[in-house]
Motif scaffolding. Structure first.
Motif: not given
Lengths: 252, 252, 252, 252, 252, 252, 252, 252
Positions: E136, E175, E234, E237-238
């Motif tokens: 992320a 996050v 991830g 999410a990033g």
């Protein structure tokens, strides 16, 4: 198509009465047509020793009446499962010997000529499992098995079960009905050497998932010799227990 | 605690040789102590007609060797399931009459005095179901049942099954092994009137979920008289089939 | 944006009538804007050969009346599925040619100019599967397919199915509707060489999990050439069967 | 025994070259016994227009060699799916015309007399879905369908799909292969009026649960006319697409 | 073709350096065809502010090389996720500025002109969640966000988290990465007023079911303002954190 | 326990006024006590910018009345979700400015001083998804966001969505609400570069499993930048969208 | 028969007032037969320190009345769980000291000689979890434990919990009841060093799956020392908490 | 910093050897910062009576070494679970008193000053459950509990368990470890009146679903007073059993 009819066909091909093309068309279905029995009802009785049974759930009253009338004209005994009191009333109007077993939700007409033979034992873990057990009991009895019962002997007080050890070892086949954790068949299966039929019930709450927990417990039973039925399937259990019980008695 | 011992206790209470407190402590466990048999191994053989079987998966070689040595000292026949070739070699060193059935992954020592009796039929839907079927076959045979097999007769070509109708109706009990859609027990169950033991296998892909699809199919079978085993549990099926087959022969 | 409009834009950029910034904004959406058709309703009929269908569940009576009135002004045929008798009454008030098929829960206005063509066969395993089958039948018929039915031919009495082998091989496409163990499509799929559309129903109990067991059975069918629909989705099955049936007839 | 050989037999019966008794013997065993190979379904070629296909997973090399040798003696075309390179090498030794399609994991022997006809379109959402798509493509081609492909046109860049609108509307049947969220069949199904065969793949991670997410998406597709296959079942999709494609061409 | 190049093209059209016809040719194929590379979505950079990202799992090295070479010719920055060291080596050979982040399994080429802006905070519950968190972090950084991290602050020692209260309230978007019971996002979500992106990881054992338990915990979070990603995702999410972080900075 | 109180404690230990044992007891809880805020209600408003919201399901009318009265005495705006008309009537009696949004099942008292700012877009795939979408819209509006809606633009007629491309690209954050196959967020996510909040609804039948299918689709979305909410969680979506929308406006 | 009555019997044997034979008769049937009531486990009071408890769900009013009458004749205290007001009225007619706890759905008759000892703390995350918590509280109290409660302290406002740190550390055992995400036991488990009993509730919606999400969260708790109960099983939690609380008090 | 060191610090404050300011500095960072090691929870030893335990799965050797070195500098006893032999070798190099328990996969450094007290009994159903049981045993022992074991007493031969009734009733708390059907805790729970900690193991096959079946059985146990752990979570069970065992001994 039986042997005689096949021979006839080939003779007619040889003699030119049937063309190769027409013969080919008939032969294409050969593996299937030789079973061409006329009537559903009569044949089931011959093939499996018991006429068709009406599973009432999901059928309209009219459909049930129609099927029941047709079956009752030709067969004894008669069995309708998952029947509401209303359905029972309908069937009693067709045949007044019909009896409604309310707890088991079964309408039955027994065949007076069938003697109850052998020895099936039906056990429950709790009081709430009794309706499913009764469905199994009535089914097996109507089919011709002698049935005994032993209710509410779950492992929370295991001495209740162990104290009846003699009853367990006397049976030819045992039906064990249990909800919640479903452990009773494992315990019974470890005590006896006869076949055990395990029936999970939807009784329980939370993570019992309507009987799934009990079902999985029974499928994974460490005790050998346990066959499992669908959740709440008392009818199937009674049916299987009767078939097992019948071995060595009616078919030997 | 049997009747005599209980009587003794009460007499000793009466005579003051045992205090009320001590008697209470003994009576607290009353429902359980009267079963105090000495040895696991011998009793299983008496209670269930067959000694303990070794399930090899998840046990170390040393553990298996130890249990096998102890069992082989006292019992015939002997059965170890889910055995690797290495395990088989270990056991053969203990008893050279041991035979390794590679497909079934079973190590067995038969009891030469047991005659194979009755008639169990083992059927598979496909070729890949054969290992599980063989586990069932060897198990039932070692326990004393006569077994016939009918492999690779799935419903994709249903005439293969229908053509063997006689073999189906001759059996006393039928074990049906099937993966993927698991429909074969339903079809067989509709054709015969003997008990059917259904075994789902983990064969398949995608949404077969390692046998779950076949398991559910069998549990929901419309055919009556079908008992279901855990996925890939050939041993359990062989065991149950043998118990059913034995009714009317050994225990009548 | 078609070729002409793009050319125009660039010419106007060159001539300075449109700024680079404004042109960039228009070009950013270029792949999408050339589809800008005006109206939902008319286009579906052109694009897919059948106007929009109303799925009544989860819609208020007012919403259904509104959509129905708008569709009926412009299109024949008309189809509303999962309709209650109340909904049917509402629609009949808008267009008195509307017919309510109670078992199928469909309100339909047929297009008298559509001749029923081809040959779709709809089969059910049991009586309780009929409502879903009827949804498929009415759907395919209203769309223009000729449909035959064969109900209650499950594998518990497989000869009922085999005895109708001719009907099976005559169809261009077969819809098979089954609940509980859902094995019928596998058996049918092994007998014919036409496409099979399998529809699981939520009929059953215990570990049928409202149709999940039948769904998995069908997805894992060993028979090739079987496409599966969602549980109880008779509409989808009728629709797919009609599209398949239409090949070689209306679109060849 | 294919149609030609059956026709030959009947002609020889007609001409007296084969006796009725000898013909009967051959025909009695027609579906599977005439090759002395237990359960191979040679009748399938007559019944379903294509001989039995070998699903290699879970079979030993020896089993595959045996079945392949038997099939290749009597049938063209030939298809073995889920074949490793080793299996392919074995089969090539039996018949050197066999071709190994590595991506599709198929070994095929085509029938040079079959012309590729009709128009099947195979689409994938991503690059990783291509192996399953290729399994569908080869299968349909070997069975006799003309196939086009359109790979890597998932909805993350939906203009890639919309830009090929003409290719979509030209097809008689479309196979859509997608993993992860599995949304492509819904989008395609909304654009065309031909049958759509949706195939979920096990591609994805996390909560894709090896294809379960894509499978559920496809079963719940809002677009009508979509039939769903098992996860990764490219073979089944090719088979169903070919059967659909054949309507109006070979069987009209 | 990125925004700058598109702007350049239009400026050259305006100035007459490129003819309308030549510009049209470039623009017609703008979304995907101009590179002769079937389905790469070069338009994405214009549409979504970031070029296509390569998800390496399930792609062959040759496929990855081909896509990477094509992307690196036209775009900065560049991102390839789930990359093995081997894949990283391949890409470095194409562009030696490529950096391999081993823990995150990402190969990235940053765009030196992008300043890291805003404030994304990435938190993990445990040490084993760090690889997903790093995926992320790198993703958001390469896209242009400034990222801080706070690792191993799970609720088993909740003071570790509470002691960093200031870091939590300073972030524009947080996050939260957690496996096992996945409770950290609920706790964080109750402490802050900025958007929270929750990422379950497959870390755990037993009934964590490879991240399913954590996923469900997060979906059911009592804290408002929590959006959930797929297990171990991830990258997603990033990406989402960067888009949120960008609001009020680049697009206001 | 803040710095001052800690200092006081140590001074009192030094001076002997507090024993070592008593000090140890106090220090044992040190990491936690320094947060000792007095009141639930006031602090939430300070900490998260919005007072506590009443989730009415599972609470008795008396409980709701009590909480509402307490909240309305101190806070504006006020929000109660999943409220029945009866609950709404109760709350209106407490504060007659309360408005009941029947479709959204929300009771709200707006804060007249909050201007609606920014730009949230709420989209639904179908008509039946509107109640969940309305819950999101009212929530975001009451919290202070300007909201537009675009309902019934599912992919079965994807041009409906594509034709509104401008509306999509104008939004700062998009909430996409969809049931059944849940594919709309994937398509929207591929078209825009702003954050997308996906909300699955329980709308659907059969294998939609009350929203599970749509949930999985969204979690596995190939489009980057999509955060997923619990099934039917319109409130959470409105809340998260408002927080995202607020970035760069109220908190920049 | 409780400990006191057993003691009395033995004393009377010792003193000669009861003959050995008469005592034997009573003791032989001690576990269940002495009341002529099939399977009631009167021995349980001796074995486990508390008589059998009636779980009312799934039992008919007549069954409950019968069991209650039998238990109330011999035992104090008395407990019936999952009791409706109707059931409570029935039991009150049998014993007017019976009290109905409506929220907990328990009918109880306390044993006035039992002093409430030790210290059980029952916590809930939300208001809707209170019924399950009350079932735990009443159960533990009737069995003899002193219970305190702390309701509605979920992690959405974690300071509510942290502010009560003293109450947490004072308890000997803590029961934590939580629905939705079920995170509270993890947080509590990280703060204290006493045993924690976690009870998931079915409170929640969407992907909470009637408590499954909370159950999984608790099973996967990172905090050590947490034992989990079935969903909504307040009775079991109260029972376990009482047994733990009793250690060091009654049995030391 | 353990209790002793904290006490020392306060004594030195009292005696004036440490200034208030210096003490404040140490105490401010007490929970985690004083060792410059980011997130290790050294406060846990004070808060929960036992220092942090290393769960080795999913951590790199370097991470484990770093954490172990830091913990071993300050704390006794020390525990690392799920440790491979390699990890054990690494830790032994840091502290040669470390002992590797191979079956339990635990590395432990005991605190020689802790006497083993109380009485925990650990039971397994089968031989394959022993590793999980050993993890529980070592954990409880290292924490300071006296532990006895009773392995391989599953219900397939229930007399093995009943024969050890005295051992069961002597324990203060019983840990029951079982795979497959997981019925043992139900049986044990029905026999004793002390708390029972149930641990399902992943042992089994087919529909045991890696311990899910056993987990569900235990959660649904009809016996009261059973708390359930995650699958294979021997550590958690040992930890909970120790906490329960400690009541009435160390904390009374």
């Amino acid at each position: 198509m039986n042997r005689e009819r096949l021979e006839q066909l080939l003779i007619r091909v040889r003699s030119g009465k049937v063309s190769v093309t027409a013969a080919m068309e008939q032969l294409r279905a050969l593996p299937f047509e030789d079973l061409g029995f006329a009537s559903l009802d009569h044949h089931r009785s011959i093939r499996q020793g018991f006429p068709e049974v009406i599973f009432c759930e999901g059928k309209t009253p009219a459909q049930i009446r129609g099927i029941a009338a047709s079956l009752l004209k030709h067969h004894r005994p008669f069995l309708a499962t998952r029947a509401s009191p209303q359905v029972a009333a309908h069937i009693k109007r067709i045949d007044r010997r019909a009896v409604y077993h309310e707890l088991a939700r079964i309408v039955a007409v027994r065949d007076p000529k069938r003697r109850l033979e052998g020895h099936v034992l039906v056990i429950t873990a709790g009081t709430s499992d009794v309706p499913v057990a009764e469905e199994a009991r009535i089914t097996a009895e109507v089919m011709g098995s002698r049935v005994e019962t032993l209710y509410d002997v779950g492992v929370a007080g295991i001495h209740r079960l162990l104290g009846r050890h003699r009853q367990l070892t006397d049976a030819r086949v045992i039906v064990v009905v249990a909800g919640m954790d479903g452990v009773l068949p494992s315990v019974v299966g470890g005590l006896v050497d006869c076949p055990v039929v395990a029936v999970p019930t939807s009784r329980g709450y939370g993570a019992s998932f309507n009987g799934l927990a009990a079902l999985l417990t029974m499928l994974n039973s460490c005790a050998a010799g346990v066959g499992v039925m669908n959740i709440d399937n008392g009818f199937g259990a009674g049916c299987l227990a009767h078939r097992i019980n019948g071995l060595g008695i009616t078919r030997q």
